[in-house]
Motif scaffolding. Structure first.
Motif, short mmCIF file in Angstrom:
data_model
loop_
_atom_site.label_atom_id
_atom_site.label_comp_id
_atom_site.label_asym_id
_atom_site.label_seq_id
_atom_site.Cartn_x
_atom_site.Cartn_y
_atom_site.Cartn_z
N GLU A 1 51.63 31.48 64.93
CA GLU A 1 50.80 30.58 64.13
C GLU A 1 49.33 30.82 64.47
O GLU A 1 48.90 30.53 65.59
CB GLU A 1 51.17 29.13 64.40
N THR A 2 48.56 31.37 63.53
CA THR A 2 47.15 31.68 63.79
C THR A 2 46.20 30.78 63.03
O THR A 2 44.99 30.85 63.25
CB THR A 2 46.84 33.16 63.46
N ARG A 3 46.73 29.94 62.11
CA ARG A 3 45.84 29.01 61.41
C ARG A 3 45.35 27.94 62.37
O ARG A 3 46.09 27.48 63.24
CB ARG A 3 46.59 28.35 60.25
N ASN A 4 44.10 27.55 62.22
CA ASN A 4 43.49 26.53 63.07
C ASN A 4 43.59 26.88 64.54
O ASN A 4 43.88 26.03 65.38
CB ASN A 4 44.11 25.15 62.82
N ARG A 9 35.89 25.44 63.23
CA ARG A 9 36.02 26.84 62.85
C ARG A 9 35.93 27.70 64.10
O ARG A 9 35.15 27.40 65.02
CB ARG A 9 34.90 27.22 61.89
#
Length: 87
Positions: free
Chosen positions: A42-45, A72
């Protein structure tokens, strides 16, 4: 002991947060590390946080940890956030 430079870990929220003004380097809680295949990661956020052996960066690079963040990733890159294995 692992230290975080230029940020802190919000234990309640489980994500990166702004560093306290008088503590530029704070202890990181115990981290459980396990291998995950690249396609299932999982690389989102998340911020790809570099890990170094010492404060002297560069040749002391060890690995990269994906740390959750509400900001960000560019914010943490500009701040120079990294994990340090020893000081």
């Amino acid at each position: 002991m692992t230290l975080m430079s230029c940020a802190r870990w919000d234990v309640q929220g489980g994500h990166l947060a702004e560093a306290c003004l008088k503590a530029p380097t704070q202890a990181m809680p115990v981290v459980f590390v396990r291998a995950i295949p690249n396609d299932r990661q999982e690389t989102r956020n998340s911020y790809e946080c570099p890990v170094y052996k010492t404060k002297l960066r560069g040749s002391t690079y060890v690995s990269t940890f994906h740390l959750k963040t509400k900001e960000r990733p560019a914010k943490w890159i500009l701040a120079g956030v990294a994990l340090l294995l020893s000081v």
